[in-house]
Scaffold this motif. Sequence first.
Motif, mmCIF file in Angstrom:
data_model
loop_
_atom_site.group_PDB
_atom_site.id
_atom_site.type_symbol
_atom_site.label_atom_id
_atom_site.label_comp_id
_atom_site.label_asym_id
_atom_site.label_seq_id
_atom_site.Cartn_x
_atom_site.Cartn_y
_atom_site.Cartn_z
ATOM 1 N N ILE A 87 23.357 -5.578 -51.399
ATOM 2 C CA ILE A 87 22.763 -5.292 -50.091
ATOM 3 C C ILE A 87 22.101 -3.913 -50.117
ATOM 4 O O ILE A 87 20.993 -3.725 -49.606
ATOM 5 C CB ILE A 87 23.823 -5.373 -48.979
ATOM 6 N N GLY A 88 22.774 -2.943 -50.739
ATOM 7 C CA GLY A 88 22.196 -1.607 -50.869
ATOM 8 C C GLY A 88 20.924 -1.610 -51.698
ATOM 9 O O GLY A 88 19.941 -0.938 -51.359
ATOM 10 N N GLN A 89 20.922 -2.381 -52.795
ATOM 11 C CA GLN A 89 19.718 -2.487 -53.624
ATOM 12 C C GLN A 89 18.565 -3.112 -52.830
ATOM 13 O O GLN A 89 17.412 -2.683 -52.948
ATOM 14 C CB GLN A 89 20.007 -3.337 -54.858
ATOM 15 N N TYR A 90 18.892 -4.119 -52.039
ATOM 16 C CA TYR A 90 17.854 -4.787 -51.252
ATOM 17 C C TYR A 90 17.274 -3.842 -50.204
ATOM 18 O O TYR A 90 16.063 -3.820 -49.961
ATOM 19 C CB TYR A 90 18.436 -6.035 -50.586
ATOM 20 N N TYR A 91 18.127 -3.038 -49.599
ATOM 21 C CA TYR A 91 17.650 -2.077 -48.604
ATOM 22 C C TYR A 91 16.694 -1.070 -49.251
ATOM 23 O O TYR A 91 15.636 -0.755 -48.703
ATOM 24 C CB TYR A 91 18.830 -1.356 -47.961
ATOM 25 N N ASN A 92 17.054 -0.589 -50.437
ATOM 26 C CA ASN A 92 16.182 0.349 -51.150
ATOM 27 C C ASN A 92 14.858 -0.309 -51.530
ATOM 28 O O ASN A 92 13.801 0.326 -51.498
ATOM 29 C CB ASN A 92 16.888 0.875 -52.402
ATOM 30 N N TYR A 93 14.926 -1.594 -51.886
ATOM 31 C CA TYR A 93 13.711 -2.346 -52.214
ATOM 32 C C TYR A 93 12.785 -2.413 -50.999
ATOM 33 O O TYR A 93 11.575 -2.179 -51.104
ATOM 34 C CB TYR A 93 14.103 -3.749 -52.679
ATOM 35 N N LEU A 94 13.348 -2.711 -49.831
ATOM 36 C CA LEU A 94 12.535 -2.784 -48.616
ATOM 37 C C LEU A 94 11.968 -1.416 -48.244
ATOM 38 O O LEU A 94 10.830 -1.316 -47.778
ATOM 39 C CB LEU A 94 13.370 -3.337 -47.461
ATOM 40 N N MET A 95 12.766 -0.373 -48.449
ATOM 41 C CA MET A 95 12.283 0.981 -48.167
ATOM 42 C C MET A 95 11.073 1.308 -49.040
ATOM 43 O O MET A 95 10.086 1.886 -48.575
ATOM 44 C CB MET A 95 13.396 1.996 -48.424
ATOM 45 N N ALA A 96 11.146 0.934 -50.316
ATOM 46 C CA ALA A 96 10.039 1.208 -51.233
ATOM 47 C C ALA A 96 8.798 0.395 -50.865
ATOM 48 O O ALA A 96 7.668 0.865 -51.016
ATOM 49 C CB ALA A 96 10.463 0.890 -52.663
ATOM 50 N N GLU A 97 9.014 -0.830 -50.364
ATOM 51 C CA GLU A 97 7.897 -1.693 -49.987
ATOM 52 C C GLU A 97 7.281 -1.288 -48.654
ATOM 53 O O GLU A 97 6.149 -1.652 -48.346
ATOM 54 C CB GLU A 97 8.371 -3.149 -49.895
ATOM 55 N N ASN A 98 8.031 -0.525 -47.869
ATOM 56 C CA ASN A 98 7.612 -0.209 -46.501
ATOM 57 C C ASN A 98 6.696 1.014 -46.491
ATOM 58 O O ASN A 98 7.038 2.071 -45.978
ATOM 59 C CB ASN A 98 8.847 0.033 -45.625
ATOM 60 N N ALA A 99 5.518 0.843 -47.062
ATOM 61 C CA ALA A 99 4.584 1.970 -47.183
ATOM 62 C C ALA A 99 4.115 2.479 -45.830
ATOM 63 O O ALA A 99 3.755 3.644 -45.677
ATOM 64 C CB ALA A 99 3.382 1.550 -48.023
ATOM 65 N N ALA A 100 4.128 1.612 -44.828
ATOM 66 C CA ALA A 100 3.654 2.011 -43.495
ATOM 67 C C ALA A 100 4.689 2.830 -42.732
ATOM 68 O O ALA A 100 4.421 3.292 -41.631
ATOM 69 C CB ALA A 100 3.282 0.773 -42.685
ATOM 70 N N GLN A 101 5.881 2.996 -43.301
ATOM 71 C CA GLN A 101 6.926 3.814 -42.687
ATOM 72 C C GLN A 101 7.405 3.246 -41.348
ATOM 73 O O GLN A 101 7.870 3.980 -40.487
ATOM 74 C CB GLN A 101 6.425 5.258 -42.483
ATOM 75 N N ASP A 102 7.304 1.941 -41.167
ATOM 76 C CA ASP A 102 7.746 1.314 -39.920
ATOM 77 C C ASP A 102 9.219 0.943 -40.063
ATOM 78 O O ASP A 102 9.587 -0.219 -40.196
ATOM 79 C CB ASP A 102 6.892 0.076 -39.634
ATOM 80 N N PHE A 103 10.084 1.958 -40.032
ATOM 81 C CA PHE A 103 11.493 1.747 -40.337
ATOM 82 C C PHE A 103 12.213 0.947 -39.259
ATOM 83 O O PHE A 103 13.157 0.224 -39.544
ATOM 84 C CB PHE A 103 12.189 3.093 -40.538
ATOM 85 N N LYS A 104 11.783 1.080 -38.012
ATOM 86 C CA LYS A 104 12.469 0.373 -36.934
ATOM 87 C C LYS A 104 12.377 -1.138 -37.139
ATOM 88 O O LYS A 104 13.391 -1.847 -37.113
ATOM 89 C CB LYS A 104 11.883 0.776 -35.582
ATOM 90 N N ASN A 105 11.169 -1.644 -37.355
ATOM 91 C CA ASN A 105 11.004 -3.081 -37.571
ATOM 92 C C ASN A 105 11.550 -3.515 -38.926
ATOM 93 O O ASN A 105 12.033 -4.636 -39.078
ATOM 94 C CB ASN A 105 9.531 -3.468 -37.446
ATOM 95 N N MET A 106 11.469 -2.619 -39.916
ATOM 96 C CA MET A 106 12.032 -2.950 -41.218
ATOM 97 C C MET A 106 13.530 -3.178 -41.108
ATOM 98 O O MET A 106 14.084 -4.123 -41.679
ATOM 99 C CB MET A 106 11.752 -1.826 -42.217
#
Length: 452
Positions: A224-243
């Motif tokens: 789960i932690g690895q997946y969260y880091n993966y999404l953070m890296a993919e989230n170039a738009a910095q839209d953390f709330k929706n991510m």
Amino acid sequence: MKQLLLAFFFFCYGNTIGQIVRISGAINGLSPKYIVLVGYNGVEEFPIDSAYVQLPNGFFQLNTAIPYSGLYKLLIEKGQNRSPDKYIDLILKPGDDISFITQYPHITDSLTITKGEELQYFTRFTKQYNQVQYKIFLLEDVLRKYPSNDPFMSEINKNLSRIQSEKKTIFQRYRDARFPLANRYIAMLRQWDARGSDFSKGFYQGIDISDTLWVHNVLLHQKIGQYYNYLMAENAAQDFKNMNKSFIDQILDPLKSNELLWKNIFQYLVNAYKTMNYPDALEYLKEKYLTDGVCADPSQSIDIDQILQSLNALKEGSYLPNAVLKAPDGSDQIFPKDVPSSKANLLILWSSGCSHCRESKPFWIDLYNRYKQNGLTISALHLESDVGLWKENIKTLPSDWIHLHDSKGWNGYAGVLKIFGTPAYVLYDTDKKLILKTYDIKEVEEKIKKLL
């Protein structure tokens, strides 16, 4: 205290105490310290029992009731502060006594078990799997570091293919029907091993999440932690709330058929977002899931409102606390007292080693360039101890920013503000009153637009 922990565990998970298990062993070469038997309830590790290791042969013995059949850890504590130095994975079942001998410090490689057939079987698999996995890690590291056109690389690739085939053979070898508990844990590892780190098809792709043994396996939380880091890296738009909303849905929704696991992962996410200080994610968990039929269970014992109240101790409209920080010339700077302010002032908390900070720098600079004429000021607070690295890195940021350094890192001003991740943003007004605290740069810009 031990009885209280066990009572809490049984209340939450509805298990009954099993028969006494006798665990005895000799850890040769270990100085007189403690061993601790640790269980896992799907959210955190919890101690069950401990024993003193005797000299000269490192002998110990535990007679304890275990709360479930499954995977445990035996922590071997070395040093005055009783911090875990080594551990052994144990598969335990009520009434199944375990005895072993091992040579410290080569505990895993030298472990010899004289009782507990299922544990012997699991330990043999673990030893062989870890040996092969370590070889794969070394070869893959060589491939990453050296040019692909190097003639030597073809030989490395051949060896890598051979060892990967050997790993598949190990998985095929360990399918003995006499040991269903061990086989279930091995199957979990096999699923993730075959899956790898490719999350493009969804988090649970190829994973059997119907097995309740996931509750006692920390592997799922690691993934789960690895997946969260993966999404953070993919989230170039910095839209953390929706991510975060999407992440929560992808993790929780597929688990509703496994009620026990669902409840544990729900609580795990609450604890994780509490630690990371993400109130928006906690609000989302509360609004969407707390009244859900699966989650509406008093035994869950989660008071998100209380957590949010704790996290929001520094509320909108309250004055920012002052802190003595360092300027690039080494002088003391009292922030925010000594810092000029306007209608909109942004404090960015960052660190040189933070990959998300490096990726965010263009967004910061673009934001500043678009709003500085309207009065936006930016202070950048660096949280790592390496002053030289900080001074080198601020060369990549605008020189008219207020650059500050906190040698206390997370225990300094970031801790006062309850910031647990970088980059983080604190927006305040001309009176040094808090307007917004967030990890989402888009949310910052929306506020700045309204202010300026």
